[in-house]
Structures are given as C-alpha cells and as structure tokens.
Scaffold this motif. Structure first.
Motif, PDB file in Angstrom:
ATOM      1  N   LYS A 200     -11.927 -63.672  55.526  1.00  0.00           N
ATOM      2  CA  LYS A 200     -10.549 -63.831  55.989  1.00  0.00           C
ATOM      3  C   LYS A 200     -10.535 -63.898  57.498  1.00  0.00           C
TER       4      LYS A 200
ATOM      5  N   LYS B 120      -7.347 -62.165  65.396  1.00  0.00           N
ATOM      6  CA  LYS B 120      -7.274 -60.743  65.734  1.00  0.00           C
ATOM      7  C   LYS B 120      -7.953 -59.898  64.653  1.00  0.00           C
ATOM      8  N   HIS B 121      -7.428 -59.928  63.432  1.00  0.00           N
ATOM      9  CA  HIS B 121      -8.051 -59.188  62.338  1.00  0.00           C
ATOM     10  C   HIS B 121      -8.867 -60.155  61.508  1.00  0.00           C
TER      11      HIS B 121
ATOM     12  N   VAL C  37     -15.069 -54.225  46.991  1.00  0.00           N
ATOM     13  CA  VAL C  37     -14.637 -55.546  46.524  1.00  0.00           C
ATOM     14  C   VAL C  37     -15.547 -56.648  47.039  1.00  0.00           C
TER      15      VAL C  37
ATOM     16  N   TYR D 269     -14.279 -54.944  57.869  1.00  0.00           N
ATOM     17  CA  TYR D 269     -12.901 -55.233  58.249  1.00  0.00           C
ATOM     18  C   TYR D 269     -12.812 -54.962  59.738  1.00  0.00           C
TER      19      TYR D 269
ATOM     20  N   GLN E 155     -11.424 -55.993  63.924  1.00  0.00           N
ATOM     21  CA  GLN E 155     -10.297 -56.374  64.775  1.00  0.00           C
ATOM     22  C   GLN E 155     -10.838 -56.599  66.182  1.00  0.00           C
TER      23      GLN E 155
ATOM     24  N   TRP F  41     -17.146 -48.193  55.190  1.00  0.00           N
ATOM     25  CA  TRP F  41     -16.271 -47.024  55.053  1.00  0.00           C
ATOM     26  C   TRP F  41     -17.061 -45.734  55.258  1.00  0.00           C
TER      27      TRP F  41
END
Lengths: 692, 692
Positions: B71, B146-147, B257, B262, B264, B449
């Motif tokens: 993404k 950005k993300h 998943v 993730y 930024q 995580w």
C-alpha cells in the motif's frame, strides 16, 4: 440488590430416572405458560437434535448442535447422552437502570449431559421462557481436556418457512448496514453490501451470511428473533443461511489465523437465543436476553447515572467544523466548547461530548497505524484545565472521547493514564470509538480478542468509576446487566447516517432497529436533529435527514437508552424552543415501559413511565407512510389527571417535503382517555404526560 | 558522554558537480584505509546496483536494491538518480559499558538521492568503514507519500563464491538452532530444522532461507559477515539463498496478514551490514554495528550496572526442582531462595535470578493462552517481602523473572504494575521471556510488532531505571548502544541446550557464536556448569554438558556480556572452590579487548582488560579437537609484573570422557612473556592476570 425466589429443583430421583430409561434420548420441556415447547432428541447416528414449537407450530425444526475443534483436532457432534437434569426458576431482580424497575426471570431449565464420541464432556443447557428459548454449551472441568481451540461452532437453526426477514449482511467488522427486508430465499448479502459506499470498513462474509439480532416474521404471523446473550470471551456469532433447507448455522468470527476461540474448561459459551411470539410488541418487551446475562458485578453502583447530553459532533459531521486542528476550522477550541457547556447548563443536560480535543486526528484513519492517539494530549487551542473547571462551575460534565481508530493495543497501553487524566479533570463518562482496521492486525471488531477488549475496557472503567459507551464495537448482547457502567453502544447504523451521501437512512429505519440491534441493549442513536437539509452547511451535501422534526422527538422514547444525545447543535435547537422543550423534559431512566403497538418496518408506539414519578412519555414513529394511530391511555395511573403535551406532525408535514411542520397541543387526560393522532409520511409524534 | 569529531563534509560544489555529470550513475567510494571499495551504478533499465570489493576481490557482486509495497501497490526498484552527497566522519564515543572504553566511528558516507519511477523519493545511505559496509534506505517526508506498507524488501547480496558458511535455518520464531557448517550450495534449512526436536516453537521459512548474523569464509580466506544494525520499527531480516547465482535476498518477517512493515515518512530502515576482513579476529573486534546504532537515549546512566549473578534456573532444567508449585518440588520457595541469596552474598555476586516465583506456571506453555501471568502474584510459599528484605540486608539484588509465554499483549497490559512491584521490592533487573506462540496471534517473534514490543519494554524499563535482558527475542542488532539498560539477550542456542536430549550442543558451538549471534550484542549464555552428567539429577537424562570444566570458565571471557550468570547451582560450585575462584574474580565490564586468535568453528582466544584496572583476563576455547595455543602476552602493561593464574584442562581431560580434569597453576609474567597452553578436545583454559 437481586431477589432470588428459586421455586424448585426437580427431585433428584426424577433426574436419575431420566438417566436410566431409554427415553432419555428424547426429552420435551415446556415454557412456564406451556405455549412454547422444546424437544431434544438423539438420532441413531448419535447426533443431538433440538426443535422448538410455539403452540403446534414449529419455530425451529430439527436442528443440530456441536463443534469442530482445531486443537485437539476433533469434532464434537456425536455423543453419548449421559444424563438429564431439569429445574425451574422464578425470581425477580432490579436493574441499576433500565426500561422497567423490576424484571421477572422465569424459566424451565433442561441440562443434557453429553460425552462426545471423542471423549469430551459437554453439557447443553436450555432455558425455556414464556418468550422463547436460550441455550448454551458448557465444557465442564475434566481430566484430559483443558485448553482447546474452536474451529467452528455447528449450531443450527432450521426455520420452518420462508419468512419475511429484516437483515443486514454478515460482516466481521461492521454492523452499520442499512436493514434489508426480504424473504429468506431472497437474501443476497453481497449485493446489499456492494450498495454501501459510506461504511468506513467492510469485511463481508459472503452472499448468504447475515447478522444477529435477526428479525423474522412467518406467513402465519409469528415473530421470531435470533440473537445471542452474554457474549463473553468468545467471538460474535454470524449466521450462514442454507437456502435449500432454510437452515441458519452459526458462523463465528475468525481471528488472525482463522481460529475462532481459545478456551479453557470450565467454560460456558454465550447463549443462543430464540425469541418468539405472535405479537410483535412482546418481542420488544422481552427481557430474556437480560435474564440470560450474569448479575451486576458492580456492588456499589451509586455513581452510575443515566445521562442526557449534547456534544460537539454533528457540526463536524456536516462540515461546519473539523476534528483536526490543521483544518483551520477546529471545532474543539476553548470558546466553542464553552458555548456548548453554557447551553447544556441552561437546558439541564448532564454532559457535553467533545470530539477532536486531542492530538492525532491529522492521520488517524485509513493507515492501519498503531500509535495514533495517546488520549491525554489536547490540541493547544483546547484548554482542558480551564474547561474542566468551567464545566464544574456550571454543573455539567465533559464527556471524554477516546477514538482508538481501531488500534486496540495502543488504547490498552494508554488506558490507565487516560482514565487518570479523566478523573483528574472531573470526567466520568467516556465515548470510545473503533473506526478502522483493528490492531492487533488480522483481528476483527467481532473476533474473540476484541470481544475481550471491549469487556476489559468496561471492567477497567468500572474500577475507575467511569461510564462507557462504545462506538463500532461488537453487537451488544445484554452485558449492560453485568456491567451497568457500560451504558450504551453504537453498533448499528445511527442517526449520523443521515449525512451519508449514498444510501443514508430510510424512514423505516427506526421502526426496524428495536426489533434488531436494540434487542442486545441500549444504543447511542443520537436523535434530535432539527435541521434537515444539510446543504445549508456545505454546498456539496445534497443529503437530507429523513424524518420529520417530531419523529426526531419520538425517538427519545421509541429507542431506549440510558444515554441519550441531543444530536443537533445549540443554535439549531434555539430556533425551535417549543419543540426543544420535549428533549429538555424527556427522562433517560424509567420505572415502566409499555409497547403499545409495533410492526417491524412500519411503526412503533411506546410509552414509558419516568423513574420515581407518575409522569409518562410516549413516542410514536412511522415508516415512509402516513398513519393514524389510535390508542388508549390505560397505562396512566388510575384516578389521576395528567396534562398531555402533544408534539405532532403538522398537516403539511412529510419527511421529504416539509419535515419542520409541527404542531404542539396541550390537553388534560386520564387513564380512561384515548388519543387518535396522525403521523406524517416518515413522521411521528411525542407526548409528555405530566401528573397534575 | 559522546565526543563528536566531525571531520568534514565534502564541499557542496562537489555534490552538485556529481549531480550534473553523466557519471553520477556510477559512483565509487573507498573505506578510510582504502582497502574496501563500494560501487553504486545504475543500469540502462533504471535499476540501482551496488557491489563491494576487499582489495581487488569482490565481496558482493552486482546486487539490486529496492522494495515492493502493498500500500500503495507499487514497486520501488526503478529510479531516477537525482543527486549524490558524500561526506566523512571520524569521531570517538564512550559506551556506558562494553568490551572497550572508547569506540572509534570512522567512515565515508555516500547518499544517493533517488526518485522511483512511481514518484517516491528514496535515499540510499552507504557508510563505508575499514571493517566493511553499512547501508540503509531513507524515505524522506514528501507531499504525496506518507503512510505505506512494505510487502517485500528487495535488497540483494550476491556472493562471489561458494563460501564455507556457518548458518542456522531461517525461522520467524526462533534462533535457537544448532549452527551448521556447509558450503553455500549445500544449505538445506528444512533438513537441518527437521533434526531439531528440542526447540519450543519452530516457524521454518523454507529450504533456502537462513538467518543473520551469517558468517562465511571464502576459499581465498576472506571472512564475510552479513547482519543488520539498529532494527527499529521494522521486522527481522532473514535471507533467501538462490543457489544458482549465490545471491542472498532480504526476506522480511511477515505479520499476521502477510505484510512486513507499516511505515510513515520520514523513515530509516535498519542498516544492512557487511563485515569483511582477511583476519577472523578483525570480524570479532569490529564495532561497526554499534557505530551504526543511535547514541544512548539514557542521559543519566549512573544506575546501569553490569552484573554477575546466580539463579534458580538450572536446577529446574535438570529436574531437581520445578517452576510450578503443584509439582511438589517447587524451586522458588523461601528457604531455597534464601540459600541462593546467602551463596551470592558470600561470593560477591550482584544478583540472584528466581524463576517460578509467580502464579501461572501450571499451564503456561503450549496453549496459546493470553492471560497466563500477572507478574505480581507470588506463589504462597514464596515470601517476597521477607526475601526482598533479606536480599537487601545481604547486599544482593533479586533479579525479576517475567516469562510472558509469548503473550506480549498480556505483558504490556501488566507491565506498569509489574515494574512498580519490582521497585517496591528493591529489584532493578528483569529477565523477560517469550517461550511460545506470540499473542497478538499471527505475529511472530521476529515481526515488526514484536520488534516494537521489545523496544517498548526496554524504553519503559529505562523510564523506571530497570535493566533488561530478554530471552527468546528477535536477534540483537546493537540496540544496547541506544538503550544501555538493555543489557543482554538470549536469542540463540544457550548453554541450557546441554540439557536437550536430541541434538544438544556441539563442542564447536561457542567458537561459532562470536562470529554469528554475538555480532549483534551481548548474550546471556549462562556459562559455568561444573557438573556434566545430567543423569545424576534424573535417570532419564542421558545427555552431558559438552565441554570441559575449564572451557566453562573460559566462556566468561570469550563470550562478552555485561550480564553473566554462573549457571550451575551452589552445591556444585562448592565442590570445586579453586576453579570457582575464576568465576568469582572475572569481571563483567572492560576497558579493552584483544582477540588474540580465532577461527570460526575451531577456536577463539580473547583477552580483556578489567574496567578501571590493569588486570587482564583471558579465555581460550577449542572445538572437539585438542589444540596447543601459543601466544604473547604483549597486551599486558609494559614494565609491569603480573601474577597469572592459569585454569587449564588436565592431561586426561576431554569433553566426553573426563571433563572435570583440570589443573590450576600460578606464575609471574609480564608483557614480554609468552604462554603455550594445551586445550583438551572440547576444552579450553582461562587465565587471570593480576597486577602485582
């Protein structure tokens, strides 16, 4: 607080007898009023089968029960029937707050002790009420079976006809769908879900999966509702429909790796609940789901208060202001919040909700970002110390807003300090929110981990004497009995969807809600919109609020909640002070409730008696049709005169053309009086009955 | 505390020049000593390619860089080369504790500013040291990006030959494998992993996936090590080997998943680090990974103390006692812990580790259960108040044990109270543990995580002035520079595997560890076993400790850690007081370190100078072969006489036949002296040099 009046346990001799005779594998038990009967049987191939009748009519035809486990890898669907216990209970208890001051809990109980062919002990507990059936599975402590993982629950509900059904698509992450009304055979959840463009996050299960509470009406006029009660440490149950056999099967929400529940004996599943009546009103009056929940765990509940509040919220939704500061129209600035506090104080509201007060809104949504908010850092134009003091002086509470953006791990990390922050600033109610994809990633709003999270938040809040209402949680299942500080939830399509550009709401919406979402517990529906064309705020907003003004008033009665918002903002209320008077007056806690007349998807008329008072309030709402409602006021106290103030649609009112046409009348009435009042298309009326 | 001596930034004119000429897409830069050179090029099809040479020999042949994102769904592997910056740094800094008192950080820097053909700005930063190369990706702040979510990192390391390789299977959840030594072409991670029966949890990646730190030796005698530095907010990098091209490609650990990270902007990835030398000793002495980490975030580090400790731990592993109370042989009872405290006080240990002190061990493992421990509830036979007071009187600290059983969410929920409990009981060091499948379910020990979790624990511990050592964490990457309270980790096969019935350890094990796991930072290896046949504790335990006794002593020097356990239990040490003297004496913090001689898989000889002292300690270990080691003592201070105490294998010693045969000799030496000492098969020697 709870009065137990246990009637009897059947003699032990009786139980033993059952466990010895062959007929143990075919057992029938009736509701206290004998109208409903449950049969539990065993097939030749060792399956356990139940069915449920209302009179002579099948509500649930022969249906199976059981589980498939992923650890140990076994099925629990063929059993040896070990023994059977029966008993009955008839007791009353008093809720901390509610629709009635006292609740009767009367049922007959049947426990079937089973041992699976894979050697696992499993009990089936059935409780049969005059209103229907609740049953659950119990895994007792046993030597060789302690921790286990559920792959699937195999509970079936085989329906006896192609009922008219009020349904929303099965979805692991949202219950904010518009209700669909079709025959069972016509259900197409995929098609319905694809029409939705305004839901923040969808995780559709499939074409034939739908959610509970599921409302149905048979061709013979039976009202049937399927839901669950006491959802604790277990995922949300959705329902898969097999159209060929009209059988619904439990579909549990998976976790990140596809498992459903991690359990340890002794363990009770949530109750599977089937409400049935030949009167729609009885479905709405049922307290079965509450009765199937555990008593309150809060011993001193004196700090828990039903509340009416206003808030900085709708002005953000309609584009008048914004949550995040850099927008240039930050709503939660000190001056603006002060205005809300002043208005709340002038109009006897208990609280003022302030959204957008804290840092993080710049990129809070859509990035699956974990560390969004810290729940203690206000924007620099929000003077939290000053406003806390100001609110205190005015006798108003600021309601805290903890939007988590779905990052539950982050919320749990900060929650202790966040609650300390609230207490240090005199706040004792929090609106939580879960907009967005859940973190832990791969979990869902409806999975076991999140179900546990919502309960953890409610428990921790209780420890801190804080009241909670959750937005975007799993569907409620009556846990507000156990945690009365957990006042309300959203968990459905709320009044805010009047702002959604695609499907929005339909005039029928609020006539379906009590039969569906509200079966599980109170909702923060945020009624009270007095302005209807949203284009006045923002030229891009073509959408309208799809009710009349007096229907918005009626919702304060037809939708039960101990936490009711007046959704619109002060200047809009100030333009209609006479109508606003009803919102000022209407209570949020009741001694009694009478559902006078109701039909899902068409109309609801409800009267409620104010707590510790002889005053009554009545709300009546209609779908898109105009209707005249005639009803007796026999619920009023005998030999007592009341002043009725009637807030009704004006002669030219309709939701689409003229929502603000209303008439207010006053008259004297008593319990021999009747009223005959017209509701406009998409309209309604509200009445206050004040004892003279 | 850190001295910056920035030498120069190349003139801006120079940078601009590079950004204008065609040759910008072919850039070569050399290490300060000019032995190592890096080339960065761009291919005709816009790929970015780098290679690395040691002298004229390729260490890394032309290799690609880049990313695939999930993404937005784009690849970042074809670029426009925007501009180039170069600079150099030469500075020194002082670690809070370590192998040396001062560290030189000298490198040349090359930053290539890129824009992907999908319009994302991305910098490649290379730092070239005399010891090798570190490089990372930097995503600067930019308008439309950005993300983002990383699907794959595409970094390649194309090797120049079929090197001898010291490897363990790539695995998302464990790094406790036995090392394998094969040619690259012979790697078979699946086969190796399948031979392991004693690892609590395996999540094997595949046949051709291996872990870092990865040690290799070329046929030409080059030592090459690949690892990562400063693993922050990013998953662990494993390596996928393409045997046809001898190319290793970054394989990031997925989350629940399947995503990897993730992120930024602005964001720096961890460093990809290639250590290279023609001398094995230089690999061990390299401080490149520390230099690539951020300086300490702890401004007042006065409370951080390297420690030597004993503990209630090995007696549980060998079956003498147990963690959980209902076993009937609960180790952590008040009387037993008192004995350990007494022994620690008598022998100048700083701490006593107590495992099994708290409730929850009954079903702590194997059930993927979330709420196992609360970290504050002792078993009722463990008098925590009494023991805390007793330890304080004796001048000993009890070391807290927080086994999480992999339930990191549960640990985070309780950590504030757990740290308060520690402080209230005078404890300031915690051993954390992550045995079992991770919760959040679907996450791995090595996923982003959990990497964030370990750092969160270290940070929160620092806020509470608590020191941490983690067992079963992700592989260390030098973060102990940034968080010097994060003293050590396990994260490899420790001495405890001598108790594992299947593969156990091999005598070569500790000669490989410094070249692999220890490249990332200190390990709690728990040396110091004085008893070797475990059958003495339990007839079912046929396994033996696979070293000699004096090799166990040598490990205190060859394995660097600021936190060293004496692994065996008091009564076993008391039988060998003369040998135990070395453990009593050996320090855990150093002013200087010399790796005298080393060859991975064969031997390691290391000398270290005690902090603020002229005393030195030396450890020498061998693999399964007997070896004579000859070396000069030129590291000792000039013109100074020392008493050397030599703890060496006896003439009949060998790891398998006679591990307890040892000889202790004393002699006077100075920096002109030499020693020639024999190591038995699987043996070693330890020497203390005390200034006279």
């Amino acid at each position: 607080m709870i009065q137990f009046t246990k009637i009897s346990l059947l003699a032990c001799f009786c139980c033993l007898m059952f466990s010895k005779v062959k007929s143990q594998s075919n057992f029938t038990i009736q509701s206290p009023d004998k109208k409903i009967s449950l049969s539990v049987n065993q097939s030749a191939n060792k399956l356990i089968i139940y069915n449920l009748k209302f009179g002579n009519e099948f509500v649930i035809e022969n249906s199976l029960v059981g589980f498939e486990l992923s650890k140990p890898k076994i099925k629990l669907n063929t059993f040896t029937w070990l023994s059977t216990d029966t008993s009955s209970v008839n007791e009353t208890w008093k809720p901390v707050w509610g629709e009635v001051s006292e609740i009767r809990n009367q049922y007959k109980k049947l426990v079937v002790h089973l041992k699976s062919t894979s050697n696992v002990l499993l009990d089936l507990e059935f409780r049969i009420f005059n209103e229907g059936l609740g049953f659950r599975y119990y895994f007792p402590e046993q030597a060789d079976f302690k921790h286990f993982i559920v792959k699937n629950e195999l509970t079936q509900f085989k329906l006896s006809g192609n009922h008219k059904t009020f349904w929303i698509p099965g979805d692991y992450d949202t219950n904010e769908y518009l209700y669909n009304t079709t025959l069972l055979s016509e259900i197409d959840a995929t098609k319905a879900a694809n029409q939705e463009k305004d839901i923040a996050l969808q995780s559709l299960i499939g074409k034939n999966s739908i959610q509970t509470p599921l409302m149905m009406k048979s061709k013979t006029g039976l009202y049937i509702n399927i839901h669950e009660a006491a959802l604790v440490n277990y995922p949300v149950m959705h329902l898969d429909l097999d159209k060929a056999t009209l059988t619904l099967t439990s579909h549990l929400t998976p976790d990140a790796v596809g498992n459903k529940a991690y359990l340890q004996t002794p363990f009770n599943t949530p109750w599977r609940v089937i409400n049935v009546s030949d009167k729609a009103e009885k479905i709405l009056e049922s307290k079965m789901i509450l009765n199937l929940n555990e008593p309150s765990k809060i011993t001193d509940a004196s700090w828990i208060k039903p509340q009416k509040f206003i808030g900085m919220w709708w002005e953000m939704h309609v584009g008048k202001s914004d949550w995040f500061k850099a927008s240039g129209k930050h709503g939660a600035n000190t001056e603006n919040v002060k205005k809300y506090i002043d208005f709340a104080a002038e109009n006897n509201f208990d609280g003022v909700l302030v959204e957008g007060w804290n840092q993080g809104w710049e990129d809070w949504f859509g990035n699956w970002k974990e560390d969004v908010f810290d729940f203690v850092s206000p924007y620099d134009d929000y003077n939290v110390n000053y406003l806390s003091e100001y609110a205190k002086q005015k006798g108003v509470k600021i309601i805290m807003h903890h939007e988590t953006s779905g990052s539950a791990t982050n919320y749990e990390r900060h929650i202790d300090k966040a609650f300390d922050f609230m207490k240090n600033h005199g706040m004792n109610t929090v609106k939580t929110g879960y907009v967005g994809k859940i973190i832990p990633r791969g979990e869902h709003h409806d999975s076991q981990w999140m179900v546990n999270h919502y309960e953890r938040v409610a428990k921790k809040a209780a420890e801190n004497q804080i009241m909670v209402e959750a937005h975007e949680p799993a569907h409620p299942t009556g846990l507000h009995r156990t945690y009365p500080n957990w006042l309300a939830n959203e968990a459905a399509r709320g009044n805010e969807f009047n702002n959604a550009p695609t499907l929005g709401l339909r005039p029928e919406h609020e006539t379906i809600l009590p039969f569906t979402r509200l079966m599980g517990g109170p909702m923060d529906y945020t009624p009270g919109f007095f302005h209807f064309n949203l284009i006045q705020y923002d030229p891009s907003r073509k959408q309208k609020v799809k009710t009349t003004l007096t229907k918005q008033l009626a919702l304060y009665v037809t939708i039960y909640s101990p936490l009711q918002m007046a959704g619109d903002f002060p200047e809009n209320f100030q333009k209609y002070p006479d109508a606003f008077q009803f919102i000022r007056d209407v209570p949020v806690d009741w001694d009694d409730t009478k559902v006078i007349s109701a039909e899902p998807g068409e109309y609801v008329v409800t009267a409620r008696k104010k707590k510790n008072s002889e005053d009554w309030y009545l709300g009546s709402i209609s779908d898109e049709n105009s209707r005249k409602m005639n009803f007796k006021l026999d619920f009023l106290k005998e030999n007592t005169e009341y002043e009725a103030t009637i807030y009704k649609d004006g002669p030219k009112a309709s939701w689409d053309k003229n929502p603000q046409d209303y008439v207010i009348e006053k008259m004297k009435v008593n319990n021999k009086s009747s009223l005959s009042l017209q509701m406009a298309a998409g309209g309604g009326f509200a009445v206050s009955f004040k004892k003279l």
